[in-house]
Design a protein around this motif. Sequence first.
Motif, PDB file in Angstrom:
ATOM      1  N   TRP A  29       0.833  -1.185   0.000  1.00 48.92           N
ATOM      2  CA  TRP A  29       0.000   0.000   0.000  1.00 48.92           C
ATOM      3  C   TRP A  29       0.873   1.241   0.000  1.00 48.92           C
ATOM      4  O   TRP A  29       1.762   1.394   0.842  1.00 48.92           O
ATOM      5  N   LEU A  30       0.656   2.151  -0.948  1.00 46.23           N
ATOM      6  CA  LEU A  30       1.411   3.397  -1.027  1.00 46.23           C
ATOM      7  C   LEU A  30       0.671   4.468  -0.249  1.00 46.23           C
ATOM      8  O   LEU A  30      -0.550   4.524  -0.255  1.00 46.23           O
ATOM      9  N   GLN A  31       1.408   5.357   0.374  1.00 46.34           N
ATOM     10  CA  GLN A  31       0.812   6.376   1.228  1.00 46.34           C
ATOM     11  C   GLN A  31       1.166   7.761   0.730  1.00 46.34           C
ATOM     12  O   GLN A  31       2.061   7.924  -0.099  1.00 46.34           O
ATOM     13  N   ASP A  32       0.470   8.765   1.245  1.00 46.26           N
ATOM     14  CA  ASP A  32       0.703  10.139   0.827  1.00 46.26           C
ATOM     15  C   ASP A  32       1.892  10.764   1.544  1.00 46.26           C
ATOM     16  O   ASP A  32       2.653  11.523   0.951  1.00 46.26           O
ATOM     17  N   GLU A  33       2.053  10.472   2.824  1.00 48.51           N
ATOM     18  CA  GLU A  33       3.147  11.050   3.599  1.00 48.51           C
ATOM     19  C   GLU A  33       4.455  10.343   3.264  1.00 48.51           C
ATOM     20  O   GLU A  33       4.476   9.142   3.013  1.00 48.51           O
ATOM     21  N   PRO A  34       5.577  11.064   3.287  1.00 52.09           N
ATOM     22  CA  PRO A  34       6.851  10.424   2.933  1.00 52.09           C
ATOM     23  C   PRO A  34       7.366   9.498   4.040  1.00 52.09           C
ATOM     24  O   PRO A  34       7.103   9.703   5.225  1.00 52.09           O
ATOM     25  N   LEU A  35       8.096   8.467   3.627  1.00 58.52           N
ATOM     26  CA  LEU A  35       8.797   7.610   4.578  1.00 58.52           C
ATOM     27  C   LEU A  35      10.048   8.342   5.022  1.00 58.52           C
ATOM     28  O   LEU A  35      10.735   8.974   4.216  1.00 58.52           O
ATOM     29  N   ILE A  36      10.381   8.247   6.285  1.00 54.17           N
ATOM     30  CA  ILE A  36      11.542   8.945   6.830  1.00 54.17           C
ATOM     31  C   ILE A  36      12.714   7.976   6.877  1.00 54.17           C
ATOM     32  O   ILE A  36      12.602   6.880   7.412  1.00 54.17           O
ATOM     33  N   GLU A  51      11.083   4.729   8.788  1.00 53.26           N
ATOM     34  CA  GLU A  51       9.879   4.766   9.605  1.00 53.26           C
ATOM     35  C   GLU A  51       8.848   5.678   8.965  1.00 53.26           C
ATOM     36  O   GLU A  51       9.134   6.376   7.997  1.00 53.26           O
ATOM     37  N   GLY A  52       7.652   5.655   9.508  1.00 57.23           N
ATOM     38  CA  GLY A  52       6.591   6.533   9.028  1.00 57.23           C
ATOM     39  C   GLY A  52       5.592   5.842   8.123  1.00 57.23           C
ATOM     40  O   GLY A  52       4.743   6.485   7.534  1.00 57.23           O
ATOM     41  N   TYR A  53       5.641   4.514   8.022  1.00 62.37           N
ATOM     42  CA  TYR A  53       4.682   3.783   7.188  1.00 62.37           C
ATOM     43  C   TYR A  53       3.414   3.558   7.992  1.00 62.37           C
ATOM     44  O   TYR A  53       3.462   3.103   9.122  1.00 62.37           O
ATOM     45  N   ASN A  54       2.256   3.895   7.409  1.00 61.17           N
ATOM     46  CA  ASN A  54       1.016   3.724   8.163  1.00 61.17           C
ATOM     47  C   ASN A  54       0.090   2.692   7.523  1.00 61.17           C
ATOM     48  O   ASN A  54      -1.107   2.728   7.741  1.00 61.17           O
ATOM     49  N   LYS A  94      16.375   5.568  -3.240  1.00 62.02           N
ATOM     50  CA  LYS A  94      16.191   5.363  -4.678  1.00 62.02           C
ATOM     51  C   LYS A  94      15.267   4.168  -4.926  1.00 62.02           C
ATOM     52  O   LYS A  94      14.352   4.231  -5.756  1.00 62.02           O
ATOM     53  N   PHE A  95      15.472   3.071  -4.182  1.00 57.60           N
ATOM     54  CA  PHE A  95      14.630   1.878  -4.308  1.00 57.60           C
ATOM     55  C   PHE A  95      13.178   2.187  -3.953  1.00 57.60           C
ATOM     56  O   PHE A  95      12.252   1.787  -4.667  1.00 57.60           O
ATOM     57  N   LEU A  96      12.965   2.914  -2.854  1.00 62.44           N
ATOM     58  CA  LEU A  96      11.607   3.250  -2.428  1.00 62.44           C
ATOM     59  C   LEU A  96      10.920   4.174  -3.430  1.00 62.44           C
ATOM     60  O   LEU A  96       9.729   4.025  -3.691  1.00 62.44           O
ATOM     61  N   GLN A  97      11.666   5.116  -4.015  1.00 63.01           N
ATOM     62  CA  GLN A  97      11.080   6.006  -5.002  1.00 63.01           C
ATOM     63  C   GLN A  97      10.705   5.252  -6.273  1.00 63.01           C
ATOM     64  O   GLN A  97       9.694   5.556  -6.904  1.00 63.01           O
ATOM     65  N   GLU A  98      11.491   4.237  -6.639  1.00 64.55           N
ATOM     66  CA  GLU A  98      11.146   3.418  -7.801  1.00 64.55           C
ATOM     67  C   GLU A  98       9.872   2.620  -7.549  1.00 64.55           C
ATOM     68  O   GLU A  98       9.129   2.324  -8.475  1.00 64.55           O
ATOM     69  N   LYS A  99       9.626   2.260  -6.282  1.00 68.51           N
ATOM     70  CA  LYS A  99       8.407   1.531  -5.934  1.00 68.51           C
ATOM     71  C   LYS A  99       7.201   2.457  -5.796  1.00 68.51           C
ATOM     72  O   LYS A  99       6.085   1.986  -5.651  1.00 68.51           O
ATOM     73  N   GLY A 100       7.426   3.777  -5.835  1.00 71.03           N
ATOM     74  CA  GLY A 100       6.319   4.733  -5.785  1.00 71.03           C
ATOM     75  C   GLY A 100       6.155   5.464  -4.472  1.00 71.03           C
ATOM     76  O   GLY A 100       5.218   6.230  -4.305  1.00 71.03           O
ATOM     77  N   PHE A 101       7.051   5.251  -3.512  1.00 72.95           N
ATOM     78  CA  PHE A 101       6.970   5.938  -2.231  1.00 72.95           C
ATOM     79  C   PHE A 101       7.632   7.303  -2.314  1.00 72.95           C
ATOM     80  O   PHE A 101       8.554   7.516  -3.089  1.00 72.95           O
ATOM     81  N   LYS A 102       7.154   8.217  -1.475  1.00 74.75           N
ATOM     82  CA  LYS A 102       7.844   9.479  -1.269  1.00 74.75           C
ATOM     83  C   LYS A 102       8.780   9.264  -0.096  1.00 74.75           C
ATOM     84  O   LYS A 102       8.427   8.588   0.873  1.00 74.75           O
ATOM     85  N   THR A 103       9.976   9.843  -0.172  1.00 73.99           N
ATOM     86  CA  THR A 103      10.936   9.667   0.917  1.00 73.99           C
ATOM     87  C   THR A 103      11.449  11.012   1.390  1.00 73.99           C
ATOM     88  O   THR A 103      11.425  11.995   0.655  1.00 73.99           O
ATOM     89  N   LYS A 104      11.930  11.010   2.627  1.00 77.89           N
ATOM     90  CA  LYS A 104      12.502  12.222   3.225  1.00 77.89           C
ATOM     91  C   LYS A 104      13.764  11.811   3.956  1.00 77.89           C
ATOM     92  O   LYS A 104      13.728  10.902   4.790  1.00 77.89           O
TER      93      LYS A 104
END
Length: 108
Positions: A29-36, A51-54, A94-104
């Motif tokens: 499941w992809l979320q709107d808030e970025p993963l930290i 962290e930060g996955y809900n 980079k891996f998380l962004q390729e999967k569609g997550f926003k990262t911080k």
Amino acid sequence: MDLQDQLKSLFPDHVPSEEPLKETPSTVWLQDEPLICKYEKRKGKPITIIEGYNGADSDFKQLAKEIKQLLSVGGSFKNEQIIIQGDYRDRIMKFLQEKGFKTKRVGG
């Protein structure tokens, strides 16, 4: 007699398909808030914390497994955090962004 011949003798009516196997889409499941993505040192050794996955814990555990396999390093999933041994923030982000997550990126 090779494997193909053995299979033909076992299943004479089967016609093998020539289509390549399709990749299954990500079920995480992809979320709107970025993963930290943080960097820390514990007992003098570097670790990366995500962290930060809900979403569901099972999805986050699967994501942890994929990251550990990608980097060929150890790690764990505790207290809704993925802990990876070593400083791999750039590669993980980079891996998380390729999967569609926003990262911080946090720290350093």
